[in-house]
Design a protein around this motif. Structure first.
Motif, PDB file in Angstrom:
ATOM      1  N   TYR A  81      13.199   0.150  20.846  1.00  0.00           N
ATOM      2  CA  TYR A  81      12.455  -0.330  19.684  1.00  0.00           C
ATOM      3  C   TYR A  81      13.346  -0.322  18.443  1.00  0.00           C
ATOM      4  N   THR A  82      12.872  -1.021  17.424  1.00  0.00           N
ATOM      5  CA  THR A  82      13.561  -1.034  16.143  1.00  0.00           C
ATOM      6  C   THR A  82      12.535  -1.116  15.021  1.00  0.00           C
ATOM      7  N   ILE A  83      12.951  -0.789  13.832  1.00  0.00           N
ATOM      8  CA  ILE A  83      12.093  -0.988  12.662  1.00  0.00           C
ATOM      9  C   ILE A  83      12.332  -2.418  12.186  1.00  0.00           C
ATOM     10  N   SER A  84      11.322  -3.242  12.355  1.00  0.00           N
ATOM     11  CA  SER A  84      11.463  -4.662  12.032  1.00  0.00           C
ATOM     12  C   SER A  84      11.027  -4.946  10.605  1.00  0.00           C
ATOM     13  N   PRO A  85      11.886  -5.613   9.825  1.00  0.00           N
ATOM     14  CA  PRO A  85      11.492  -5.982   8.459  1.00  0.00           C
ATOM     15  C   PRO A  85      10.399  -7.058   8.444  1.00  0.00           C
ATOM     16  N   ALA A  86      10.100  -7.643   9.597  1.00  0.00           N
ATOM     17  CA  ALA A  86       9.054  -8.663   9.691  1.00  0.00           C
ATOM     18  C   ALA A  86       7.691  -8.052  10.028  1.00  0.00           C
ATOM     19  N   SER A  87       7.653  -6.743  10.253  1.00  0.00           N
ATOM     20  CA  SER A  87       6.417  -6.072  10.636  1.00  0.00           C
ATOM     21  C   SER A  87       5.922  -5.183   9.492  1.00  0.00           C
ATOM     22  N   LYS A  88       4.718  -5.464   9.001  1.00  0.00           N
ATOM     23  CA  LYS A  88       4.150  -4.639   7.931  1.00  0.00           C
ATOM     24  C   LYS A  88       4.004  -3.185   8.386  1.00  0.00           C
ATOM     25  N   PHE A  89       3.573  -3.001   9.637  1.00  0.00           N
ATOM     26  CA  PHE A  89       3.420  -1.648  10.170  1.00  0.00           C
ATOM     27  C   PHE A  89       4.754  -0.911  10.138  1.00  0.00           C
ATOM     28  N   ASP A  90       5.816  -1.562  10.614  1.00  0.00           N
ATOM     29  CA  ASP A  90       7.139  -0.932  10.619  1.00  0.00           C
ATOM     30  C   ASP A  90       7.613  -0.624   9.203  1.00  0.00           C
ATOM     31  N   LEU A  91       7.321  -1.504   8.261  1.00  0.00           N
ATOM     32  CA  LEU A  91       7.729  -1.260   6.878  1.00  0.00           C
ATOM     33  C   LEU A  91       6.985  -0.057   6.289  1.00  0.00           C
ATOM     34  N   VAL A  92       5.704   0.080   6.633  1.00  0.00           N
ATOM     35  CA  VAL A  92       4.950   1.257   6.188  1.00  0.00           C
ATOM     36  C   VAL A  92       5.558   2.511   6.815  1.00  0.00           C
ATOM     37  N   MET A  93       5.877   2.433   8.109  1.00  0.00           N
ATOM     38  CA  MET A  93       6.475   3.586   8.793  1.00  0.00           C
ATOM     39  C   MET A  93       7.806   3.966   8.153  1.00  0.00           C
ATOM     40  N   GLU A  94       8.629   2.977   7.859  1.00  0.00           N
ATOM     41  CA  GLU A  94       9.932   3.237   7.244  1.00  0.00           C
ATOM     42  C   GLU A  94       9.750   3.926   5.882  1.00  0.00           C
ATOM     43  N   PHE A  95       8.836   3.411   5.077  1.00  0.00           N
ATOM     44  CA  PHE A  95       8.564   4.000   3.766  1.00  0.00           C
ATOM     45  C   PHE A  95       8.126   5.457   3.908  1.00  0.00           C
ATOM     46  N   ASN A 107      -1.293   8.830   8.432  1.00  0.00           N
ATOM     47  CA  ASN A 107      -2.533   8.260   8.976  1.00  0.00           C
ATOM     48  C   ASN A 107      -3.499   7.869   7.867  1.00  0.00           C
ATOM     49  N   GLY A 108      -3.537   8.636   6.791  1.00  0.00           N
ATOM     50  CA  GLY A 108      -4.377   8.274   5.650  1.00  0.00           C
ATOM     51  C   GLY A 108      -3.929   6.968   5.017  1.00  0.00           C
ATOM     52  N   ILE A 109      -2.629   6.797   4.879  1.00  0.00           N
ATOM     53  CA  ILE A 109      -2.079   5.556   4.314  1.00  0.00           C
ATOM     54  C   ILE A 109      -2.399   4.374   5.223  1.00  0.00           C
ATOM     55  N   LEU A 110      -2.186   4.556   6.529  1.00  0.00           N
ATOM     56  CA  LEU A 110      -2.477   3.479   7.486  1.00  0.00           C
ATOM     57  C   LEU A 110      -3.956   3.098   7.437  1.00  0.00           C
ATOM     58  N   TYR A 111      -4.828   4.096   7.382  1.00  0.00           N
ATOM     59  CA  TYR A 111      -6.269   3.837   7.320  1.00  0.00           C
ATOM     60  C   TYR A 111      -6.620   3.055   6.061  1.00  0.00           C
ATOM     61  N   GLU A 112      -6.086   3.490   4.933  1.00  0.00           N
ATOM     62  CA  GLU A 112      -6.367   2.810   3.653  1.00  0.00           C
ATOM     63  C   GLU A 112      -5.872   1.367   3.654  1.00  0.00           C
ATOM     64  N   MET A 113      -4.824   1.097   4.420  1.00  0.00           N
ATOM     65  CA  MET A 113      -4.270  -0.256   4.467  1.00  0.00           C
ATOM     66  C   MET A 113      -4.908  -1.106   5.573  1.00  0.00           C
ATOM     67  N   GLY A 114      -5.882  -0.537   6.265  1.00  0.00           N
ATOM     68  CA  GLY A 114      -6.582  -1.271   7.322  1.00  0.00           C
ATOM     69  C   GLY A 114      -5.775  -1.423   8.596  1.00  0.00           C
ATOM     70  N   MET A 115      -4.829  -0.513   8.818  1.00  0.00           N
ATOM     71  CA  MET A 115      -4.007  -0.557  10.022  1.00  0.00           C
ATOM     72  C   MET A 115      -4.425   0.555  10.982  1.00  0.00           C
ATOM     73  N   ASP A 116      -4.083   0.394  12.242  1.00  0.00           N
ATOM     74  CA  ASP A 116      -4.378   1.416  13.235  1.00  0.00           C
ATOM     75  C   ASP A 116      -3.592   2.678  12.917  1.00  0.00           C
ATOM     76  N   VAL A 117      -4.246   3.827  12.989  1.00  0.00           N
ATOM     77  CA  VAL A 117      -3.572   5.099  12.742  1.00  0.00           C
ATOM     78  C   VAL A 117      -2.779   5.508  13.979  1.00  0.00           C
ATOM     79  N   LEU A 118      -1.884   6.464  13.763  1.00  0.00           N
ATOM     80  CA  LEU A 118      -1.072   6.951  14.866  1.00  0.00           C
ATOM     81  C   LEU A 118      -1.926   7.820  15.770  1.00  0.00           C
TER      82      LEU A 118
END
Length: 118
Positions: A81-95, A107-118
């Protein structure tokens, strides 16, 4: 071809080897690491024995271990796997990795952004 053969003769650590080394280096036990990542014993055992986890599971382990961005990228790469700059999820993870957030905060950040939590 000789350079290629030389590279192939010296394989890198497998994902599970790298993960177990990182757990040891963190000073945690395997149990502490997989519990912090929200994994159960059976699933962690499968990972130890070579089963390739999803990228989300790897991210959970990254946050459980508090890895640096470089170590996180190496762990992801060891599973293909890689951290893809084209993936919003990956960019959140990188941040979140760069900021050193704990998994609950991530997980709180992911939830607030409407993304699946870890």
């Amino acid at each position: 071809l000789s350079r290629l053969k030389s590279k192939l003769d010296k394989p890198k650590e497998t994902f599970s080897e790298r993960l177990l080394r990182l757990i040891d280096e963190s000073g945690m036990t395997d149990v502490e690491a997989y519990k912090r990542a929200g994994l159960d014993r059976k699933y962690f055992s499968k990972i130890r024995n070579g089963q390739k986890p999803s990228a989300k599971v790897i991210y959970a382990l990254i946050f459980a271990l508090g890895l640096s961005l470089d170590d996180a990228k190496d762990l992801l790469a060891s599973a293909g796997y890689t951290i893809s700059p084209a993936s919003k999820f990956d960019l959140v993870m990188e941040f979140c990795i760069i900021e050193g957030f704990a998994i609950d905060t991530v997980n709180g950040i992911l939830y607030e952004m409407g993304m699946d939590v870890l």
